[in-house]
Design a protein around this motif. Sequence first.
Motif, mmCIF file in Angstrom:
data_model
loop_
_atom_site.group_PDB
_atom_site.id
_atom_site.type_symbol
_atom_site.label_atom_id
_atom_site.label_comp_id
_atom_site.label_asym_id
_atom_site.label_seq_id
_atom_site.Cartn_x
_atom_site.Cartn_y
_atom_site.Cartn_z
ATOM 1 N N LEU A 148 61.933 0.932 35.174
ATOM 2 C CA LEU A 148 62.586 2.353 34.815
ATOM 3 C C LEU A 148 63.722 2.027 33.668
ATOM 4 N N LYS A 149 64.620 0.854 34.168
ATOM 5 C CA LYS A 149 65.680 0.626 33.063
ATOM 6 C C LYS A 149 65.038 0.369 31.726
ATOM 7 N N GLU A 150 64.070 -0.396 31.627
ATOM 8 C CA GLU A 150 63.585 -0.510 30.194
ATOM 9 C C GLU A 150 62.863 0.598 29.611
ATOM 10 N N GLN A 151 62.509 1.451 30.350
ATOM 11 C CA GLN A 151 62.071 2.875 29.776
ATOM 12 C C GLN A 151 63.388 3.552 29.448
ATOM 13 N N MET A 152 64.412 3.518 30.210
ATOM 14 C CA MET A 152 65.667 4.033 29.794
ATOM 15 C C MET A 152 66.109 3.649 28.480
ATOM 16 N N ALA A 153 66.435 2.270 28.301
ATOM 17 C CA ALA A 153 66.720 1.559 27.056
ATOM 18 C C ALA A 153 65.974 1.885 25.853
ATOM 19 N N TYR A 154 64.763 2.147 26.177
ATOM 20 C CA TYR A 154 63.742 2.439 25.048
ATOM 21 C C TYR A 154 64.218 3.915 24.468
ATOM 22 N N GLU A 155 64.497 4.794 25.473
ATOM 23 C CA GLU A 155 64.837 6.120 25.211
ATOM 24 C C GLU A 155 66.195 6.066 24.495
ATOM 25 N N PHE A 156 67.126 5.314 24.860
ATOM 26 C CA PHE A 156 68.432 5.346 24.458
ATOM 27 C C PHE A 156 68.537 4.876 22.986
ATOM 28 N N ASN A 157 67.596 3.603 22.527
ATOM 29 C CA ASN A 157 67.720 3.082 21.481
ATOM 30 C C ASN A 157 66.612 3.836 20.544
ATOM 31 N N GLU A 158 65.892 4.728 20.770
ATOM 32 C CA GLU A 158 64.985 5.538 20.051
ATOM 33 C C GLU A 158 65.499 5.924 18.870
ATOM 34 N N PHE A 159 66.689 6.825 19.143
ATOM 35 C CA PHE A 159 67.479 7.744 18.367
ATOM 36 C C PHE A 159 68.885 7.461 18.938
ATOM 37 N N ARG A 160 69.830 6.522 18.285
ATOM 38 C CA ARG A 160 71.180 6.507 18.841
ATOM 39 C C ARG A 160 72.189 7.506 18.200
ATOM 40 N N ASN A 162 75.044 10.831 19.377
ATOM 41 C CA ASN A 162 75.941 11.190 20.561
ATOM 42 C C ASN A 162 75.056 11.907 21.302
ATOM 43 N N ALA A 163 74.483 12.968 20.672
ATOM 44 C CA ALA A 163 73.494 14.073 21.446
ATOM 45 C C ALA A 163 72.728 13.574 22.186
ATOM 46 N N SER A 164 71.798 12.470 21.467
ATOM 47 C CA SER A 164 70.841 11.716 22.420
ATOM 48 C C SER A 164 71.226 10.696 23.495
ATOM 49 N N LYS A 165 72.524 10.179 23.482
ATOM 50 C CA LYS A 165 73.102 9.535 24.466
ATOM 51 C C LYS A 165 73.472 10.446 25.347
ATOM 52 N N LYS A 166 74.145 11.351 25.122
ATOM 53 C CA LYS A 166 74.552 12.569 26.249
ATOM 54 C C LYS A 166 73.261 13.249 27.044
ATOM 55 N N LYS A 171 69.957 12.672 31.982
ATOM 56 C CA LYS A 171 68.772 12.416 32.435
ATOM 57 C C LYS A 171 68.507 11.219 33.423
ATOM 58 N N TRP A 172 68.841 10.015 33.108
ATOM 59 C CA TRP A 172 68.568 9.005 33.390
ATOM 60 C C TRP A 172 69.293 8.631 34.891
#
Length: 350
Positions: A148-160, A162-166, A171-172
């Motif tokens: 799950l952490k790897e999936q989270m890291a992928y979504e965080f890094n897909e588009f870095r 502030n809106a995406s991070k928030k 969600k995670w």
Amino acid sequence: MPKKLFLIYLLFSFSYCAAQYSFKGQIAEQQFGKTVYLSIIEDYRKFDKISMEQILKKTTTDSLGYFNFSGDNLMDQNRIYRIHVDECSDLGTNSDHFFGSCEYSKNILFIAKNTDTIMFPTSFDNETLCEISSTNSSSSMFLDIDVLKEQMAYEFNEFRSNASKKLNSKKWFSSLQDYGANLNEPLAELYIYSFLSDRKNDTYSYYLDDINNTDYYTSLGNRLRSKYPEINLTTLFNNEIAIDQQIADRKEPSAKLWQWVLPFLLVISIGFNIFLILKSKKDKTKLKISPLTKLTEQEQNIVSQILKSKTNKEIANDMFISVSTVKTHINNVYKKLGVSTRDEIKQRFQ
């Protein structure tokens, strides 16, 4: 004869019961003599660290790369353990390894108790310590959380952004916490908590915002006290939560205050700058107009000619007066304006 067989059976049964835990695995084929370590984790902030104080046992691999830890010296309740193999040249003197920087170290975290039988086979591509087969259903929970952490890291890094991070943080946080709570194993939830609340991670600021807006952390503390009342991990968690709640309490009012103060200061600053600009323009206009009112019309014409960098002779020709009259007018201008040169006149009115 039957009596002897019965005694042998009893002896075998007793030996089997007394064997307690057995942790077996393979590092790689024909990896003879590799040192393998079994450690207990008593501080969730050291999940990624390896130290001498954590090590319970060590063994070496046989000619086929197999290792085995067995005995009856572990806890009867679940605890967090680590098995790691270190291929650094000298474990006793290599301090890099024990600060987690030895690139040749392989390790796996798992949950176990004194009666468990666990296998750590090599994977299909011959990777070491990345799979678990256990009689304890909790043993492989950390591996599932890592997915799950790897999936989270992928979504965080897909588009870095502030809106995406928030969005991903919200969600995670919810997804990981709900997943941990449904596992019914507080030790696995601590593994999730240690990740989400790590100061080095992007999730830390969201954690501070979250800690006083949900009862999840209080609930986890209660689950730890209920199931593991005497272990160091429970004490550490509850102490840390109390401190972080105080940090969040101090941070939250300040953040809310600045949400109002900063826009207010910005408006004040803009207004003050506009005032200074208008005042400066007005002052410059006064400097240009006010002194000229002291002059006669002819003297003002003289000033206009000076600003055009004309000589006394050129001024005399343009104004149809003599050069001596021009000089007289210029002297009068100097006195009325409080200057002594043409350059000063230019500096004032240009």
